[in-house]
Design a protein around this motif. Sequence first.
Motif, PDB file in Angstrom:
ATOM      1  N   LEU A 289      88.157  28.883  92.601  1.00  0.00           N
ATOM      2  CA  LEU A 289      86.922  28.294  93.136  1.00  0.00           C
ATOM      3  C   LEU A 289      85.802  29.327  93.206  1.00  0.00           C
ATOM      4  CD1 LEU A 289      88.517  26.085  95.931  1.00  0.00           C
ATOM      5  CD2 LEU A 289      87.417  25.276  93.825  1.00  0.00           C
ATOM      6  N   ALA A 290      86.142  30.576  93.522  1.00  0.00           N
ATOM      7  CA  ALA A 290      85.122  31.626  93.547  1.00  0.00           C
ATOM      8  C   ALA A 290      84.548  31.839  92.155  1.00  0.00           C
ATOM      9  CB  ALA A 290      85.725  32.928  94.078  1.00  0.00           C
ATOM     10  N   ALA A 291      85.416  31.841  91.150  1.00  0.00           N
ATOM     11  CA  ALA A 291      84.940  32.014  89.781  1.00  0.00           C
ATOM     12  C   ALA A 291      84.030  30.868  89.367  1.00  0.00           C
ATOM     13  CB  ALA A 291      86.130  32.117  88.831  1.00  0.00           C
ATOM     14  N   LEU A 292      84.368  29.651  89.780  1.00  0.00           N
ATOM     15  CA  LEU A 292      83.528  28.492  89.465  1.00  0.00           C
ATOM     16  C   LEU A 292      82.159  28.619  90.127  1.00  0.00           C
ATOM     17  CD1 LEU A 292      85.804  25.317  89.699  1.00  0.00           C
ATOM     18  CD2 LEU A 292      84.651  26.228  87.683  1.00  0.00           C
ATOM     19  N   ALA A 293      82.160  28.984  91.409  1.00  0.00           N
ATOM     20  CA  ALA A 293      80.891  29.119  92.128  1.00  0.00           C
ATOM     21  C   ALA A 293      79.991  30.123  91.421  1.00  0.00           C
ATOM     22  CB  ALA A 293      81.146  29.542  93.573  1.00  0.00           C
ATOM     23  N   HIS A 294      80.538  31.255  91.059  1.00  0.00           N
ATOM     24  CA  HIS A 294      79.733  32.305  90.430  1.00  0.00           C
ATOM     25  C   HIS A 294      79.283  31.917  89.023  1.00  0.00           C
ATOM     26  CE1 HIS A 294      81.970  35.206  93.330  1.00  0.00           C
ATOM     27  NE2 HIS A 294      80.925  34.626  93.909  1.00  0.00           N
ATOM     28  N   GLU A 295      80.119  31.144  88.347  1.00  0.00           N
ATOM     29  CA  GLU A 295      79.738  30.689  87.008  1.00  0.00           C
ATOM     30  C   GLU A 295      78.444  29.885  87.043  1.00  0.00           C
ATOM     31  OE1 GLU A 295      81.452  27.653  83.528  1.00  0.00           O
ATOM     32  OE2 GLU A 295      82.816  28.468  85.050  1.00  0.00           O
ATOM     33  N   PHE A 296      78.249  29.153  88.136  1.00  0.00           N
ATOM     34  CA  PHE A 296      77.064  28.297  88.235  1.00  0.00           C
ATOM     35  C   PHE A 296      76.032  28.843  89.223  1.00  0.00           C
ATOM     36  CE2 PHE A 296      80.427  25.496  86.641  1.00  0.00           C
ATOM     37  CZ  PHE A 296      79.789  24.984  85.518  1.00  0.00           C
ATOM     38  N   GLY A 297      76.081  30.156  89.479  1.00  0.00           N
ATOM     39  CA  GLY A 297      75.034  30.809  90.250  1.00  0.00           C
ATOM     40  C   GLY A 297      75.101  30.625  91.747  1.00  0.00           C
ATOM     41  N   ALA A 298      76.242  30.195  92.271  1.00  0.00           N
ATOM     42  CA  ALA A 298      76.394  30.007  93.716  1.00  0.00           C
ATOM     43  C   ALA A 298      77.300  31.093  94.288  1.00  0.00           C
ATOM     44  CB  ALA A 298      76.972  28.629  94.010  1.00  0.00           C
ATOM     45  N   ARG A 299      77.309  31.206  95.597  1.00  0.00           N
ATOM     46  CA  ARG A 299      78.254  32.065  96.298  1.00  0.00           C
ATOM     47  C   ARG A 299      79.309  31.194  96.976  1.00  0.00           C
ATOM     48  NH1 ARG A 299      74.957  37.192  99.021  1.00  0.00           N
ATOM     49  NH2 ARG A 299      74.044  37.936  97.060  1.00  0.00           N
ATOM     50  N   ILE A 300      80.348  31.842  97.495  1.00  0.00           N
ATOM     51  CA  ILE A 300      81.430  31.102  98.141  1.00  0.00           C
ATOM     52  C   ILE A 300      81.727  31.714  99.497  1.00  0.00           C
ATOM     53  CG2 ILE A 300      83.223  32.501  97.012  1.00  0.00           C
ATOM     54  CD1 ILE A 300      84.991  29.966  96.996  1.00  0.00           C
ATOM     55  N   VAL A 301      81.971  30.843 100.492  1.00  0.00           N
ATOM     56  CA  VAL A 301      82.457  31.268 101.800  1.00  0.00           C
ATOM     57  C   VAL A 301      83.784  30.567 102.042  1.00  0.00           C
ATOM     58  CG1 VAL A 301      81.138  29.462 103.017  1.00  0.00           C
ATOM     59  CG2 VAL A 301      82.003  31.444 104.276  1.00  0.00           C
ATOM     60  N   VAL A 302      84.741  31.313 102.567  1.00  0.00           N
ATOM     61  CA  VAL A 302      86.075  30.779 102.830  1.00  0.00           C
ATOM     62  C   VAL A 302      86.337  30.774 104.334  1.00  0.00           C
ATOM     63  CG1 VAL A 302      88.560  31.082 102.484  1.00  0.00           C
ATOM     64  CG2 VAL A 302      86.955  31.564 100.608  1.00  0.00           C
ATOM     65  N   ASP A 303      86.658  29.597 104.852  1.00  0.00           N
ATOM     66  CA  ASP A 303      87.126  29.460 106.229  1.00  0.00           C
ATOM     67  C   ASP A 303      88.608  29.835 106.213  1.00  0.00           C
ATOM     68  OD1 ASP A 303      88.212  28.625 108.615  1.00  0.00           O
ATOM     69  OD2 ASP A 303      87.458  26.571 108.508  1.00  0.00           O
TER      70      ASP A 303
END
Length: 468
Positions: A202-216
């Motif tokens: 999911l982190a790789a997907l977020a970065h692929e499309f220019g977003a960041r990721i936060v994990v609870d």
Amino acid sequence: MSTATFTSPAIPQQYGVSPHPASRPLAAVTGAELQAPLIQGGHIRYANLDYGASTPALTVVSAYLNEILPYYASVHRGAGYASQISTSVYENARNIVRDFVGGRSDDSVIFTRNTTDSLNLLAGCLPLEDGRHAGEVLYLDIEHHANLLPWQRVPHRSIIAAGTLTETVANVRTALSQGGVSLLAVTGASNVTGEILPIKTLAALAHEFGARIVVDAAQLAPHRRIDIAAADVDYLAFSGHKLYAPFGAGVLVGRPDWLDAGTPHLAGGGAVREARLDSVSWATGPARHEGGSPNVLGAATLARATQVIAGLDHDEWHAHEAAIRSHLVEGLREIDGVTVHQIFSDTPPQDTIGVVNFSLQGYDAGLVAAYLAAEHGIGLRDGRFCAHPLLKRLGLPSGSLRASFGVGSRLEDATRLIAGIQSLKSNGLGWDYVVDSGRWVPANDHRSYPEWAPNTPGTAGAAPCSTD
């Protein structure tokens, strides 16, 4: 009927003459031998199957607390001996926590009240362009309210999780590909079912499309090793009270640029460079969001708990948890009318933490929980687990039951729960129960409690959690 008279399901013996990996706790916790009064009379060792709400403190952490308490003082600007010691302990706790989660050298480590506080803090730091949010927050419908409600105050979009993890990841990709997302917010492991999400993917997907990721990671951190640098996770939040530490301390770890530019989470002393009567120059770094006197003991015990967890043998840790979970799931599924719930049909057993969610046909979950507590000395959670959209989608709008466990648990706890449900099915309730303050409780409860405890222990004061 007292639990002590039951014929409990046998503990599996597939390990031959060697001790079963979960026959005893993996680590010592405070209160492990607590005696719970039974409604029928007598006492029994309290079977704590509510680790998913709050874990007991590790005995090592309790001892550490007693060791540092004499040095407890205000931090950062005290010249005195105790203040210097407290400041050192508090600031060093950041380094310990950063190492625990595999943080990058420049990641900020901000101490908060809990995971909810951490995610609300991050919500105030989302990037702006010309005074407006630069993108939306994307999240799934399976999230705990801590990772759901903060994002509803900013531009956001939600996704309904599919029946499989594979389909769900594909849906996340589709949503991200539509553009306009600045942050993907996901749970590390479901607090309802314990299923682990593929964070690195999911982190790789977020970065692929220019977003960041936060994990609870409130549920994930107490059960699995985390390496945010290796997984390329931007932000991570978790809580001490779910990681074997007392006091209310949480933490947010992540990239400093958004945090240094964001709205200070608590406006107050310590968060500023210079304060004037009608304006202020805010600090950067963790101090920007830690206004007021910090929870020194909470941060210190959280850090100490991470050191203990990091020192566990990986194979023993997972074998201990997996043995309890498999025994409990198999035992519950053998009982007529019991359903064990999960979100995804393709979740491998090894990708599930120490959480089992189930329901018993014909019985309200709250009544079953009250019965298990009063007649068997078992503590577990019932309700909707601060995940209302997920429970509704699972067809459980009035709630279900959740047994959760960890390093202080033993196989006997799961065996007793199975026996308690079997007895309920075979013999029915052994006592009368009534609803008081929205909760099921034993009628005419005359059990004695500690002298310092209220005369009427219970759950009054909680939100009703009964309507959408």
